[in-house]
Design a protein around this motif. Structure first.
Motif, PDB file in Angstrom:
ATOM      1  N   LEU A 293      -9.864   2.256   6.032  1.00 34.18           N
ATOM      2  CA  LEU A 293     -10.362   3.623   6.171  1.00 34.18           C
ATOM      3  C   LEU A 293      -9.222   4.634   6.201  1.00 34.18           C
ATOM      4  N   MET A 294      -8.114   4.263   6.823  1.00 32.82           N
ATOM      5  CA  MET A 294      -6.944   5.142   6.810  1.00 32.82           C
ATOM      6  C   MET A 294      -6.451   5.318   5.377  1.00 32.82           C
ATOM      7  N   ALA A 295      -6.466   4.241   4.594  1.00 40.63           N
ATOM      8  CA  ALA A 295      -6.053   4.331   3.193  1.00 40.63           C
ATOM      9  C   ALA A 295      -6.963   5.278   2.417  1.00 40.63           C
ATOM     10  N   ARG A 296      -8.253   5.197   2.678  1.00 40.01           N
ATOM     11  CA  ARG A 296      -9.175   6.124   2.001  1.00 40.01           C
ATOM     12  C   ARG A 296      -8.848   7.566   2.366  1.00 40.01           C
ATOM     13  N   TYR A 297      -8.530   7.801   3.633  1.00 39.40           N
ATOM     14  CA  TYR A 297      -8.182   9.142   4.085  1.00 39.40           C
ATOM     15  C   TYR A 297      -6.863   9.597   3.439  1.00 39.40           C
ATOM     16  N   LEU A 298      -5.898   8.701   3.374  1.00 41.22           N
ATOM     17  CA  LEU A 298      -4.620   9.037   2.748  1.00 41.22           C
ATOM     18  C   LEU A 298      -4.795   9.345   1.264  1.00 41.22           C
ATOM     19  N   LYS A 299      -5.691   8.633   0.606  1.00 42.18           N
ATOM     20  CA  LYS A 299      -5.967   8.882  -0.815  1.00 42.18           C
ATOM     21  C   LYS A 299      -6.461  10.314  -1.014  1.00 42.18           C
ATOM     22  N   ILE A 300      -7.312  10.760  -0.129  1.00 38.73           N
ATOM     23  CA  ILE A 300      -7.843  12.126  -0.200  1.00 38.73           C
ATOM     24  C   ILE A 300      -6.702  13.136  -0.149  1.00 38.73           C
ATOM     25  N   ASN A 301      -5.679  12.809   0.643  1.00 37.24           N
ATOM     26  CA  ASN A 301      -4.530  13.690   0.806  1.00 37.24           C
ATOM     27  C   ASN A 301      -3.416  13.399  -0.210  1.00 37.24           C
ATOM     28  N   LYS A 302      -3.769  12.593  -1.224  1.00 40.43           N
ATOM     29  CA  LYS A 302      -2.861  12.256  -2.333  1.00 40.43           C
ATOM     30  C   LYS A 302      -1.589  11.563  -1.861  1.00 40.43           C
ATOM     31  N   LYS A 303      -1.714  10.776  -0.817  1.00 35.48           N
ATOM     32  CA  LYS A 303      -0.599   9.960  -0.318  1.00 35.48           C
ATOM     33  C   LYS A 303      -0.853   8.525  -0.775  1.00 35.48           C
ATOM     34  N   TYR A 304      -0.748   8.350  -2.085  1.00 31.37           N
ATOM     35  CA  TYR A 304      -1.149   7.092  -2.723  1.00 31.37           C
ATOM     36  C   TYR A 304      -0.293   5.903  -2.294  1.00 31.37           C
ATOM     37  N   TYR A 305       1.003   6.103  -2.201  1.00 28.24           N
ATOM     38  CA  TYR A 305       1.882   4.992  -1.836  1.00 28.24           C
ATOM     39  C   TYR A 305       1.637   4.551  -0.394  1.00 28.24           C
ATOM     40  N   GLN A 306       1.445   5.496   0.501  1.00 25.74           N
ATOM     41  CA  GLN A 306       1.138   5.161   1.893  1.00 25.74           C
ATOM     42  C   GLN A 306      -0.207   4.450   1.981  1.00 25.74           C
ATOM     43  N   ALA A 307      -1.154   4.880   1.170  1.00 25.07           N
ATOM     44  CA  ALA A 307      -2.470   4.241   1.156  1.00 25.07           C
ATOM     45  C   ALA A 307      -2.352   2.785   0.705  1.00 25.07           C
ATOM     46  N   ILE A 308      -1.559   2.550  -0.331  1.00 24.39           N
ATOM     47  CA  ILE A 308      -1.359   1.170  -0.801  1.00 24.39           C
ATOM     48  C   ILE A 308      -0.695   0.339   0.290  1.00 24.39           C
ATOM     49  N   ASP A 309       0.261   0.912   0.993  1.00 15.32           N
ATOM     50  CA  ASP A 309       0.903   0.192   2.100  1.00 15.32           C
ATOM     51  C   ASP A 309      -0.122  -0.199   3.171  1.00 15.32           C
ATOM     52  N   CYS A 310      -1.027   0.708   3.486  1.00 13.88           N
ATOM     53  CA  CYS A 310      -2.085   0.401   4.478  1.00 13.88           C
ATOM     54  C   CYS A 310      -2.971  -0.743   3.996  1.00 13.88           C
ATOM     55  N   LEU A 311      -3.317  -0.712   2.728  1.00 13.49           N
ATOM     56  CA  LEU A 311      -4.184  -1.752   2.174  1.00 13.49           C
ATOM     57  C   LEU A 311      -3.472  -3.099   2.125  1.00 13.49           C
ATOM     58  N   HIS A 312      -2.202  -3.074   1.801  1.00 16.93           N
ATOM     59  CA  HIS A 312      -1.393  -4.290   1.808  1.00 16.93           C
ATOM     60  C   HIS A 312      -1.373  -4.877   3.221  1.00 16.93           C
ATOM     61  N   ALA A 313      -1.112  -4.038   4.216  1.00 14.51           N
ATOM     62  CA  ALA A 313      -1.104  -4.498   5.608  1.00 14.51           C
ATOM     63  C   ALA A 313      -2.478  -5.031   6.014  1.00 14.51           C
ATOM     64  N   ALA A 314      -3.537  -4.375   5.553  1.00 15.98           N
ATOM     65  CA  ALA A 314      -4.891  -4.842   5.884  1.00 15.98           C
ATOM     66  C   ALA A 314      -5.106  -6.267   5.384  1.00 15.98           C
ATOM     67  N   LEU A 315      -4.674  -6.548   4.159  1.00 21.07           N
ATOM     68  CA  LEU A 315      -4.809  -7.903   3.618  1.00 21.07           C
ATOM     69  C   LEU A 315      -3.918  -8.887   4.364  1.00 21.07           C
ATOM     70  N   GLN A 316      -2.688  -8.480   4.673  1.00 21.65           N
ATOM     71  CA  GLN A 316      -1.794  -9.353   5.432  1.00 21.65           C
ATOM     72  C   GLN A 316      -2.422  -9.729   6.773  1.00 21.65           C
ATOM     73  N   HIS A 317      -2.888  -8.737   7.487  1.00 23.29           N
ATOM     74  CA  HIS A 317      -3.460  -8.968   8.818  1.00 23.29           C
ATOM     75  C   HIS A 317      -4.727  -9.806   8.739  1.00 23.29           C
ATOM     76  N   ASN A 318      -5.561  -9.529   7.754  1.00 25.54           N
ATOM     77  CA  ASN A 318      -6.821 -10.248   7.632  1.00 25.54           C
ATOM     78  C   ASN A 318      -6.613 -11.724   7.303  1.00 25.54           C
ATOM     79  N   ASN A 319      -5.508 -12.047   6.655  1.00 27.90           N
ATOM     80  CA  ASN A 319      -5.212 -13.427   6.299  1.00 27.90           C
ATOM     81  C   ASN A 319      -4.445 -14.181   7.379  1.00 27.90           C
ATOM     82  N   ASP A 320      -4.166 -13.541   8.496  1.00 31.04           N
ATOM     83  CA  ASP A 320      -3.376 -14.155   9.563  1.00 31.04           C
ATOM     84  C   ASP A 320      -4.242 -14.295  10.824  1.00 31.04           C
TER      85      ASP A 320
END
Length: 136
Positions: A42-69
């Motif tokens: 959800l933070m990534a979606r919010y960051l996307k709205i604010n055109k912070k695409y790289y930060q959004a991708i970082d959030c999504l990457h972390a989400a996958l990392q955390h979900n797999n651990d």
């Protein structure tokens, strides 16, 4: 798709362009859930709205990392997220990859979606994005 009730409401606010309300829920839940995969999506979606695409991708990457651990999730008293949300995380990575015109990330994400292998994809992201390190 969300196991945490507040996050379903937050998702609706984002869908309906109610960004101030969404931001309030993000702020309210930050301390407890800032590393939770659902919160990070959800933070990534919010960051996307604010055109912070790289930060959004970082959030999504972390989400996958955390979900797999599972050890990480247990240590934080978080639950593994739904497969539906994992797919939405990957779809958002794909969308953001197209915004930033990262062809490698586009191809890897499309391949992962086709093969439904988010674990392997997460490992590839770790290699593609070495700056994103997670302290367990």
């Amino acid at each position: 798709m969300f196991k945490i009730k507040n996050f379903a409401e937050l998702h609706k606010f984002l869908d309906n362009n109610k960004y101030d309300e969404a931001n309030k829920i993000l702020i309210h839940n930050r301390e407890k859930f800032y590393m939770h995969p659902e919160y990070l999506f959800l933070m990534a979606r919010y960051l996307k709205i604010n055109k912070k695409y790289y930060q959004a991708i970082d959030c999504l990457h972390a989400a996958l990392q955390h979900n797999n651990d599972l050890n990480f999730l247990n240590s934080k008293n978080y639950e593994k997220t739904t497969d539906e949300l994992v797919k939405n995380i990957m779809l958002l990575i794909l969308e953001l990859s197209k915004f930033i015109k990262n062809q490698t990330l586009i191809v890897e994400t499309e391949d992962a979606l086709k093969n439904l292998d988010n674990w392997k994809f997460t490992q590839k992201l770790d290699l593609l994005m070495p700056g994103v390190k997670r302290n367990k």
